[in-house]
Motif scaffolding. Structure first.
Motif, short mmCIF file in Angstrom:
data_model
loop_
_atom_site.label_atom_id
_atom_site.label_comp_id
_atom_site.label_asym_id
_atom_site.label_seq_id
_atom_site.Cartn_x
_atom_site.Cartn_y
_atom_site.Cartn_z
N ILE A 1 -3.89 -11.93 4.86
CA ILE A 1 -3.15 -10.91 4.11
C ILE A 1 -2.10 -10.24 4.99
N THR A 2 -0.88 -10.17 4.49
CA THR A 2 0.14 -9.34 5.10
C THR A 2 0.16 -8.02 4.34
N LEU A 3 -0.22 -6.96 5.02
CA LEU A 3 -0.31 -5.64 4.40
C LEU A 3 0.93 -4.82 4.75
N PHE A 4 1.56 -4.28 3.72
CA PHE A 4 2.82 -3.54 3.90
C PHE A 4 2.59 -2.07 3.56
N PRO A 5 2.42 -1.19 4.57
CA PRO A 5 2.40 0.25 4.29
C PRO A 5 3.82 0.69 3.89
N VAL B 1 3.04 -5.04 8.36
CA VAL B 1 4.49 -4.86 8.48
C VAL B 1 4.73 -3.54 9.22
N GLU B 2 5.49 -3.60 10.30
CA GLU B 2 5.75 -2.41 11.09
C GLU B 2 6.73 -1.48 10.38
N PRO B 3 6.76 -0.21 10.80
CA PRO B 3 7.78 0.70 10.26
C PRO B 3 9.17 0.09 10.41
N PHE B 4 9.99 0.30 9.41
CA PHE B 4 11.26 -0.43 9.30
C PHE B 4 12.46 0.51 9.24
N TYR B 5 12.27 1.71 9.76
CA TYR B 5 13.28 2.77 9.64
C TYR B 5 14.65 2.38 10.18
N ASP B 6 14.69 1.50 11.19
CA ASP B 6 15.97 1.14 11.79
C ASP B 6 16.40 -0.28 11.49
N ARG B 7 15.69 -0.97 10.60
CA ARG B 7 16.08 -2.34 10.26
C ARG B 7 17.35 -2.32 9.42
N VAL C 1 0.84 -1.20 0.00
CA VAL C 1 0.00 0.00 0.00
C VAL C 1 0.87 1.24 0.00
N ASN C 2 0.65 2.10 -0.99
CA ASN C 2 1.36 3.36 -1.10
C ASN C 2 0.36 4.51 -0.95
N THR D 1 11.78 -9.78 2.40
CA THR D 1 12.15 -10.25 3.73
C THR D 1 11.15 -9.79 4.78
N LEU D 2 10.79 -8.52 4.76
CA LEU D 2 9.88 -7.98 5.76
C LEU D 2 8.48 -8.60 5.64
N CYS D 3 8.04 -8.84 4.42
CA CYS D 3 6.73 -9.46 4.22
C CYS D 3 6.73 -10.92 4.66
N GLU D 4 7.79 -11.64 4.32
CA GLU D 4 7.83 -13.07 4.67
C GLU D 4 7.88 -13.27 6.18
N GLU D 5 8.50 -12.34 6.90
CA GLU D 5 8.47 -12.43 8.37
C GLU D 5 7.04 -12.41 8.88
N LYS D 6 6.22 -11.55 8.30
CA LYS D 6 4.83 -11.42 8.73
C LYS D 6 3.96 -12.57 8.20
N LEU D 7 4.28 -13.06 7.01
CA LEU D 7 3.55 -14.22 6.50
C LEU D 7 3.72 -15.41 7.42
N ASP D 8 4.92 -15.56 7.96
CA ASP D 8 5.20 -16.67 8.88
C ASP D 8 4.38 -16.56 10.16
N ASP D 9 4.01 -15.33 10.55
CA ASP D 9 3.24 -15.15 11.78
C ASP D 9 1.90 -15.88 11.73
N PHE D 10 1.35 -16.05 10.52
CA PHE D 10 0.04 -16.69 10.40
C PHE D 10 0.08 -18.14 10.87
N TYR D 11 1.25 -18.75 10.86
CA TYR D 11 1.35 -20.13 11.33
C TYR D 11 1.04 -20.25 12.81
N PHE D 12 1.20 -19.13 13.53
CA PHE D 12 1.06 -19.18 14.98
C PHE D 12 -0.29 -18.60 15.44
N HIS D 13 -1.18 -18.28 14.50
CA HIS D 13 -2.49 -17.74 14.86
C HIS D 13 -3.54 -18.83 14.87
#
Length: 352
Positions: A129-133, A166-172, A19-20, A340-352
């Motif tokens: 859905i993993t939504l990436f602002p 996906v959280e803000p990634f300013y310091d990643r 999302v832009n 990378t940032l999206c796949e981290e969040k996609l993996d979270d669905f395994y634990f829901h």
């Protein structure tokens, strides 16, 4: 460099939505007015009570600004359309080549809307859905409004789907590495100053988005740690600058943070980009490089406001050379960061 020459095998349960910000659908004054109306009437952008916001936006701003903005858009418009939309679609396409789930695209304002983007994923069988602002730093008028809108759309039209963000990634580190490398490739060796121009916000937004109530812009932004930093746009801008300069070995005296694109008479974050550009030449800065890390895609605010208007201001004020450094756009290193940032969040669905 990561490559994938085979067509992805689609996992129809999970998907990604980028999302832009959005853009008018054309440079016609009517279309620009429609876009500005939706954008500026967002209570997260102009945070007045509705009646006062309507009086300001529809009663004053939309009487004159659309024509001026339409002329500005014409200077950056491409044969393919809006630069921001074109770049975002290319990012979507490149990401799709690297992942095995459907990738959709939505804009906070105008089309393709967030609803359109979600619908396209749902039509492909996606339920999670993993939504990436696409904003590195957190702000009420960017990250927060995207999440609010997505949740509104989900509850109204798609109550059975799940969305994580996906959280803000300013310091990643992966983002800083990509940004620093991109700047390094385009930075002239003999620059006098590297200016980091971030989109401005009213100062009150900084305090309104701080649930910890520990923010004091006079003292805490450049502290090593403070509870408000997770929500503080200003701190996150300074942190990006610090980390990039550290990565590139740029001394503090050769880097500068400013804020652009203010609107109205409210107190906005300082120093202002345009006022700073006006005075740099008189201070002996003749060779300026400038980058806009609040944006990941070049758009009106970078291509017209900075690389055109900003250049004119700087040269008129005594500067001799102005180098605008483009956004990350669809550079492969940035595509890999998004993956990378999206796949981290996609993996979270395994634990829901």
């Amino acid at each position: 460099m990561e490559t994938n020459n085979q067509q992805p095998t689609v996992n129809s349960k999970k998907g990604i939505l980028l999302v832009n910000l959005g853009s008018p659908k054309s440079t016609d004054v009517k279309d620009v007015k429609e876009y500005l109306d939706e954008f500026l009437m967002d209570e997260k952008v102009i945070d007045y009570r509705w009646i006062f916001r309507a009086l300001l936006v529809q009663g004053i701003i939309l009487k004159t600004r659309p024509k001026k903005s339409a002329e500005a858009y014409k200077t950056v418009w491409t044969d393919e359309g809006s630069p921001l939309i074109v770049i975002s679609k290319k990012l979507q396409e490149k990401l799709q080549e690297l992942v095995d789930v459907p990738v959709g695209l939505g804009m906070r304002y105008a089309e393709p809307s967030i609803k359109t983007g979600i619908q396209e994923l749902v039509d492909q069988g996606v339920t999670n859905i993993t939504l990436f602002p696409l904003y590195p730093q957190y702000a009420m008028s960017t990250t927060e409004t995207v999440i609010d809108k997505a949740e509104e759309v989900r509850l109204k039209f798609f109550p059975d789907i799940k969305i994580n963000y996906v959280e803000p990634f300013y310091d990643r580190e992966i983002y800083i590495d990509a940004l620093a490398e991109s700047i390094k490739e385009k930075l002239p060796a003999d620059f006098d100053l590297l200016q980091f121009s971030y989109h401005g916000v009213p100062e009150r937004h900084i305090y309104k988005t701080d649930p910890t109530k520990t923010c004091n812009m006079n003292t805490c932004c450049q502290k090593e740690d403070n509870p408000s930093h997770k929500f503080c746009y200003r701190h996150q801008c300074y942190k990006v600058t610090e980390l990039v300069c550290e990565k590139l070995g740029i001394p503090k005296e050769k880097a500068l943070v400013t804020f652009q694109s203010r609107l109205g008479k409210d107190k906005w974050m300082e120093p202002y980009t345009d006022a700073t550009l006006e005075g740099l030449g008189k201070k002996g800065i003749k060779k300026l490089a400038i980058v806009c890390p609040a944006f990941v895609s070049d758009c009106l605010e970078t291509l017209e406001e900075i690389s055109e208007e900003g250049k004119e201001i700087f040269l008129h004020g005594g500067g001799e050379r102005f180098d605008y450094i483009p956004c990350l756009n669809e550079e492969q290193s940035w595509v890999n960061v998004v993956k990378t940032l999206c796949e981290e969040k996609l993996d979270d669905f395994y634990f829901h």
